[in-house]
Write a protein that holds these residues in place. Structure first.
Motif, PDB file in Angstrom:
ATOM      1  N   LEU A  27       0.833  -1.212   0.000  1.00 29.27           N
ATOM      2  CA  LEU A  27       0.000   0.000   0.000  1.00 29.27           C
ATOM      3  C   LEU A  27       0.869   1.264   0.000  1.00 29.27           C
ATOM      4  CD1 LEU A  27      -2.725  -1.013   2.622  1.00 29.27           C
ATOM      5  CD2 LEU A  27      -3.001  -0.852   0.146  1.00 29.27           C
ATOM      6  N   LEU A  31       0.473   2.214  -3.885  1.00 33.14           N
ATOM      7  CA  LEU A  31      -0.602   3.220  -3.904  1.00 33.14           C
ATOM      8  C   LEU A  31      -0.086   4.606  -3.508  1.00 33.14           C
ATOM      9  CD1 LEU A  31      -3.658   1.385  -2.274  1.00 33.14           C
ATOM     10  CD2 LEU A  31      -3.288   1.903  -4.663  1.00 33.14           C
ATOM     11  N   MET A 111      -0.674  17.892   2.371  1.00 34.13           N
ATOM     12  CA  MET A 111      -1.908  17.271   1.871  1.00 34.13           C
ATOM     13  C   MET A 111      -2.957  17.126   2.966  1.00 34.13           C
ATOM     14  SD  MET A 111      -0.785  14.394  -0.875  1.00 34.13           S
ATOM     15  CE  MET A 111       0.546  13.670   0.023  1.00 34.13           C
ATOM     16  N   GLY A 112      -2.533  17.300   4.224  1.00 31.78           N
ATOM     17  CA  GLY A 112      -3.493  17.200   5.335  1.00 31.78           C
ATOM     18  C   GLY A 112      -3.760  15.781   5.784  1.00 31.78           C
ATOM     19  N   THR A 113      -2.980  14.821   5.280  1.00 33.87           N
ATOM     20  CA  THR A 113      -3.252  13.411   5.593  1.00 33.87           C
ATOM     21  C   THR A 113      -2.405  12.903   6.764  1.00 33.87           C
ATOM     22  OG1 THR A 113      -1.720  12.961   3.810  1.00 33.87           O
ATOM     23  CG2 THR A 113      -4.044  12.670   3.329  1.00 33.87           C
ATOM     24  N   LEU A 116      -4.371  11.838   9.789  1.00 38.36           N
ATOM     25  CA  LEU A 116      -5.164  10.632   9.528  1.00 38.36           C
ATOM     26  C   LEU A 116      -4.292   9.382   9.555  1.00 38.36           C
ATOM     27  CD1 LEU A 116      -8.227  10.589   8.987  1.00 38.36           C
ATOM     28  CD2 LEU A 116      -7.275  12.817   8.549  1.00 38.36           C
ATOM     29  N   LEU A 119      -3.426   8.654  13.049  1.00 39.63           N
ATOM     30  CA  LEU A 119      -4.614   8.278  13.827  1.00 39.63           C
ATOM     31  C   LEU A 119      -4.873   6.773  13.749  1.00 39.63           C
ATOM     32  CD1 LEU A 119      -6.948   9.883  15.285  1.00 39.63           C
ATOM     33  CD2 LEU A 119      -8.214   9.653  13.175  1.00 39.63           C
TER      34      LEU A 119
ATOM     35  N   SER B  92     -12.559   6.407  15.090  1.00 40.85           N
ATOM     36  CA  SER B  92     -12.326   7.006  13.774  1.00 40.85           C
ATOM     37  C   SER B  92     -12.826   8.448  13.833  1.00 40.85           C
ATOM     38  CB  SER B  92     -12.986   6.214  12.653  1.00 40.85           C
ATOM     39  OG  SER B  92     -14.288   5.891  12.978  1.00 40.85           O
ATOM     40  N   LEU B  93     -12.369   9.221  12.868  1.00 42.40           N
ATOM     41  CA  LEU B  93     -12.631  10.662  12.910  1.00 42.40           C
ATOM     42  C   LEU B  93     -13.120  11.124  11.546  1.00 42.40           C
ATOM     43  CD1 LEU B  93     -12.115  13.512  14.306  1.00 42.40           C
ATOM     44  CD2 LEU B  93      -9.816  13.383  13.369  1.00 42.40           C
ATOM     45  N   ARG B  99      -9.115  17.960   3.070  1.00 44.30           N
ATOM     46  CA  ARG B  99      -7.734  17.488   2.965  1.00 44.30           C
ATOM     47  C   ARG B  99      -7.503  16.284   3.872  1.00 44.30           C
ATOM     48  NH1 ARG B  99      -4.815  20.960   5.365  1.00 44.30           N
ATOM     49  NH2 ARG B  99      -2.824  20.525   4.401  1.00 44.30           N
ATOM     50  N   SER B 100      -8.293  15.248   3.680  1.00 41.90           N
ATOM     51  CA  SER B 100      -8.093  14.072   4.526  1.00 41.90           C
ATOM     52  C   SER B 100      -7.926  12.815   3.687  1.00 41.90           C
ATOM     53  CB  SER B 100      -9.241  13.921   5.502  1.00 41.90           C
ATOM     54  OG  SER B 100     -10.438  13.904   4.804  1.00 41.90           O
ATOM     55  N   PHE B 101      -7.745  13.003   2.385  1.00 39.92           N
ATOM     56  CA  PHE B 101      -7.454  11.889   1.472  1.00 39.92           C
ATOM     57  C   PHE B 101      -6.370  12.357   0.497  1.00 39.92           C
ATOM     58  CE2 PHE B 101     -11.848  10.747   2.658  1.00 39.92           C
ATOM     59  CZ  PHE B 101     -11.663   9.421   2.972  1.00 39.92           C
ATOM     60  N   TYR B 102      -5.781  11.405  -0.220  1.00 31.46           N
ATOM     61  CA  TYR B 102      -4.781  11.760  -1.227  1.00 31.46           C
ATOM     62  C   TYR B 102      -5.505  12.207  -2.500  1.00 31.46           C
ATOM     63  CZ  TYR B 102      -1.588   9.486   1.952  1.00 31.46           C
ATOM     64  OH  TYR B 102      -0.874   9.151   3.071  1.00 31.46           O
ATOM     65  N   ARG B 104      -4.460  12.685  -5.499  1.00 23.75           N
ATOM     66  CA  ARG B 104      -4.112  12.066  -6.778  1.00 23.75           C
ATOM     67  C   ARG B 104      -4.630  10.640  -6.888  1.00 23.75           C
ATOM     68  NH1 ARG B 104      -2.106  16.383  -9.706  1.00 23.75           N
ATOM     69  NH2 ARG B 104      -1.131  14.918 -11.128  1.00 23.75           N
ATOM     70  N   LEU B 105      -5.139  10.071  -5.800  1.00 27.50           N
ATOM     71  CA  LEU B 105      -5.663   8.700  -5.857  1.00 27.50           C
ATOM     72  C   LEU B 105      -7.170   8.739  -6.014  1.00 27.50           C
ATOM     73  CD1 LEU B 105      -3.659   6.933  -2.971  1.00 27.50           C
ATOM     74  CD2 LEU B 105      -3.099   7.037  -5.410  1.00 27.50           C
ATOM     75  N   GLU B 109      -8.949   3.733  -4.195  1.00 28.31           N
ATOM     76  CA  GLU B 109      -7.540   3.571  -3.795  1.00 28.31           C
ATOM     77  C   GLU B 109      -7.299   4.186  -2.413  1.00 28.31           C
ATOM     78  OE1 GLU B 109      -5.783   3.626  -8.358  1.00 28.31           O
ATOM     79  OE2 GLU B 109      -5.981   5.490  -7.223  1.00 28.31           O
ATOM     80  N   ARG B 112      -8.662   1.784   0.126  1.00 32.07           N
ATOM     81  CA  ARG B 112      -7.752   0.633   0.270  1.00 32.07           C
ATOM     82  C   ARG B 112      -6.570   1.002   1.158  1.00 32.07           C
ATOM     83  NH1 ARG B 112      -5.934  -1.519  -5.331  1.00 32.07           N
ATOM     84  NH2 ARG B 112      -4.652  -2.944  -4.140  1.00 32.07           N
ATOM     85  N   PHE B 113      -6.032   2.212   0.914  1.00 27.35           N
ATOM     86  CA  PHE B 113      -4.859   2.631   1.687  1.00 27.35           C
ATOM     87  C   PHE B 113      -5.215   2.802   3.161  1.00 27.35           C
ATOM     88  CE2 PHE B 113      -2.118   5.789   3.632  1.00 27.35           C
ATOM     89  CZ  PHE B 113      -0.875   5.256   3.373  1.00 27.35           C
ATOM     90  N   PHE B 114      -6.216   3.617   3.456  1.00 21.11           N
ATOM     91  CA  PHE B 114      -6.499   3.943   4.862  1.00 21.11           C
ATOM     92  C   PHE B 114      -7.042   2.733   5.630  1.00 21.11           C
ATOM     93  CE2 PHE B 114      -6.168   8.290   3.256  1.00 21.11           C
ATOM     94  CZ  PHE B 114      -5.334   8.825   4.236  1.00 21.11           C
ATOM     95  N   ARG B 162     -15.381   5.623   4.876  1.00 23.05           N
ATOM     96  CA  ARG B 162     -14.169   5.101   5.532  1.00 23.05           C
ATOM     97  C   ARG B 162     -14.465   4.778   6.998  1.00 23.05           C
ATOM     98  NH1 ARG B 162      -9.060   8.960   5.304  1.00 23.05           N
ATOM     99  NH2 ARG B 162     -10.476  10.361   6.370  1.00 23.05           N
TER     100      ARG B 162
END
Lengths: 288, 339
Positions: A27, A31, A111-113, A116, A119, B92-93, B99-102, B104-105, B109, B112-114, B162
């Protein structure tokens, strides 16, 4: 007096194990690493150009100085081109690795990730190690590309001992991880500017026997060269790539890199943990 | 019944910044002060309060993203500081940030990542996701698109997807309907009401939109100046009950109508009132022992005086009123005091 009982809550995390580790490696590498990186096409093109151009620059300098094909005693009999091709390939590999975790933290901040990711039940230390895998592969690709240019276009003669090259490359990457963690901790704290990676990149080109042998340096500062693992890594890799050197013949260099890793990785992890707690105290994990 | 979340005497103080290492430190700011509350399993507990009151700070401490200065917070008995890994596997939150995901994906996807960070296998994710994605209107085609092409509503839905796929026993929602249009906001409220209730998920909902709180929350707590107080309706039969009217007319006209009503009323049962001028009209509050009996005469008097009554509210407890009253009573922030 009524006493409240705690409600036991189930965990949402599935059990770990080797398959879970491999899945996370996939991943982070495919990814989060490859798909995101390759979606910026201009960056892909410019990165490849950035790998190759310095090789030609130093080739032309060598031709101009008349050292291109010569075999020099200080270079253990290998040509100067072969010497700097291996030097550039693996100095780039290591200096990119040192800056890479910091770059990854910075990009997650932007990116703000980052919050997350932190977490999730995946340990922050493990997140850093998984995050570094794509960088290791990408930078290894850059080293291979430079070697291919060296062999295919500049006439570098290889005398390969594959086990030596594989073990030396792995140990070189692992021994750089401690500094990479220090650089990551720095960027997590300061958000901008990465003196560790910058210093390492310029410092090693001069001191680590990348473009000229360490023996050329004044004797009083040669100890500096032997305080960084890249010097030993390049010695082992040149032996394994250009002189067919066996694992036994480069054992002291490999041992030094292993020792460096054993000392610096725990220190880097501790520093990162300390900085992470500090940013958690200040509430600045996600700020950039 | 046991507790899902326990918070005891929680305090968070941010040290004052200093421009240079040798400068004297600035004044500390207290974000939370002695906060204590419990949340029961399956309860939707809402936090309200003015901007900067400490709601997000509290959610971040409960999510292990921020360290408290003192006090204790436990999720299912696990301490948020000492057992953060246990806590993170239970929570979970959903935030109000896109801005809590990528970017470009694709949505798929990203999931799947998170979800992979929770060791979730792809097949498991697919099976859990299907019915939930349908409920949220996230089709396969939508999930195959890059996240950067999503509207704000779709981005928020992906966050809920999610969270629901992970199925953590505790869910933190930080302004879940902010910046959504009314249709999307209503959809999100419906999802929270149905999914969280059916899973008996413990939810802590931080909201500025009081409609969310009134529709969803079992209990409400207000944070102001770092202090938390659980709010509730006054006990029934505790005296005069309010009638709340929103009217459009100049204040003297409204007063004339109210005085006319008072003249015709029972002198033994006087009606007490107050008028607050608001944007576009005024709020009139009348207290009486029997609102239902009083209302027709009151409306008639106001109408005769030429007052347009647009809203009538007989609820004994109106969240917005309570919110505004408490903020008014507390006065301006210390930094905002003139002079």
């Amino acid at each position: 007096m009524a006493v409240e009982t705690v409600h036991p809550l189930p965990s949402a995390a599935r059990p770990g194990g080797p398959r879970a580790i491999l899945r996370k490696a996939y991943l982070f590498t495919y990814l989060r690493g490859w798909l995101v990186w390759s979606s910026y096409r201009a960056q892909v093109g410019l990165t490849i150009v950035g790998w190759i151009v310095p090789v030609f620059v130093f080739f032309l300098v060598a031709v101009f100085l008349g050292a291109a094909g010569s075999s020099i005693s200080a270079l253990d009999g290998s040509s100067y081109i072969a010497f700097f091709v291996v030097g550039l390939a693996f100095q780039g590999f290591v200096s990119n690795l040192v800056g890479m975790l910091a770059q990854r933290i910075r990009s997650e901040q932007m990116m703000g990730t980052l919050e997350l990711v932190f977490l999730s039940p995946t340990n922050p230390g493990a997140v850093l190690i998984y995050s570094s895998l794509f960088g290791v592969l990408l930078n290894l690709l850059s080293a291979v590309a430079i070697m291919v240019v060296g062999v295919g276009l500049l006439g570098v003669q290889l005398s390969l001992n594959l086990p030596t090259v594989i073990v030396a490359t792995i140990l070189l990457a692992v021994s750089s991880t401690g500094l990479s963690l220090v650089a990551a901790a720095f960027i997590l704290w300061t958000k901008q500017g990465n003196p560790v990676a910058l210093f390492f990149s310029t410092f090693t080109q001069f001191f680590a026997g990348v473009l000229f042998p360490v023996a050329v340096l004044p004797a009083s500062i040669q100890w500096l060269a032997y305080s960084i693992p890249l010097t030993f890594g390049l010695d082992a890799l040149r032996a394994g790539l250009l002189a067919g050197g066996s694992l036994v013949s480069v054992a002291p260099s490999l041992g030094y890199m292993a020792l460096y890793a054993v000392i610096t990785i725990p220190m880097g992890l501790l520093l990162f943990r300390w900085v992470l707690n500090r940013t958690k105290d200040e509430g600045t994990i996600a700020t950039y | 019944m046991g507790l899902s979340i326990e918070v005891r005497d929680l305090t968070k103080r941010f040290p004052g910044s200093r421009p240079f290492p040798w400068s004297p430190p600035g004044r500390d700011s207290v974000a939370l002060s002695g906060v204590t509350f419990d949340v029961r399993p399956g309860e939707i507990f809402s936090l309200i309060g003015p901007n900067g009151a400490g709601k997000t700070t509290l959610l971040k401490i409960l999510s292990t993203l921020l360290l408290p200065t003192s006090g204790v917070a436990r999720i299912g008995g696990a301490d948020v500081v000492r057992e953060e890994s246990k806590v993170r596997s239970r929570i979970s939150l959903v935030t109000n940030s896109e801005r809590s995901f990528y970017y470009r994906l694709s949505g798929w996807e990203n999931l799947r990542f998170f979800c992979g960070l929770y060791n979730m296998h792809e097949q498991d994710l697919r099976e859990r996701m299907q019915p939930l994605a349908e409920t949220l209107g996230l089709t396969e085609a939508v999930l195959a698109r890059a996240y950067r092409t999503y509207s704000t509503g779709t981005q928020r839905k992906l966050q809920f997807l999610r969270a629901f796929v992970l199925d953590t026993p505790v869910l933190f929602l930080d302004e879940p309907t902010s910046s959504l249009d009314p249709v999307s906001a209503e959809e999100i409220r419906r999802v929270i009401a149905t999914e969280c209730r059916s899973r008996r998920q413990t939810v802590v909902l931080s909201a500025n939109n009081l409609v969310d709180v009134e529709r969803l929350a079992d209990r409400v707590a207000m944070i102001h100046r770092g202090r938390l107080e659980v709010l509730g309706a006054p006990p029934a039969g505790s005296g005069a009950q309010p009638i709340r009217l929103f009217v459009r007319a100049p204040t003297p006209t409204v007063l004339a109508g109210l005085e006319e009503f008072a003249r015709g009323g029972d002198p033994a049962e006087p009606v007490r009132w107050e008028i607050d001028e608001r944007a576009g009209g005024s709020v009139v509050r009348c207290w009486t022992r029997d609102p239902r009996a009083t209302l027709p005469g009151l409306l008639e008097s106001l109408w005769q005086a030429g007052v347009r009554v647009e809203q009538v509210d007989l609820r004994p407890f109106v969240l917005e009123e309570e919110f505004l009253r408490r903020v008014d009573e507390a006065g301006p922030e210390p930094e905002e005091v003139p002079g």
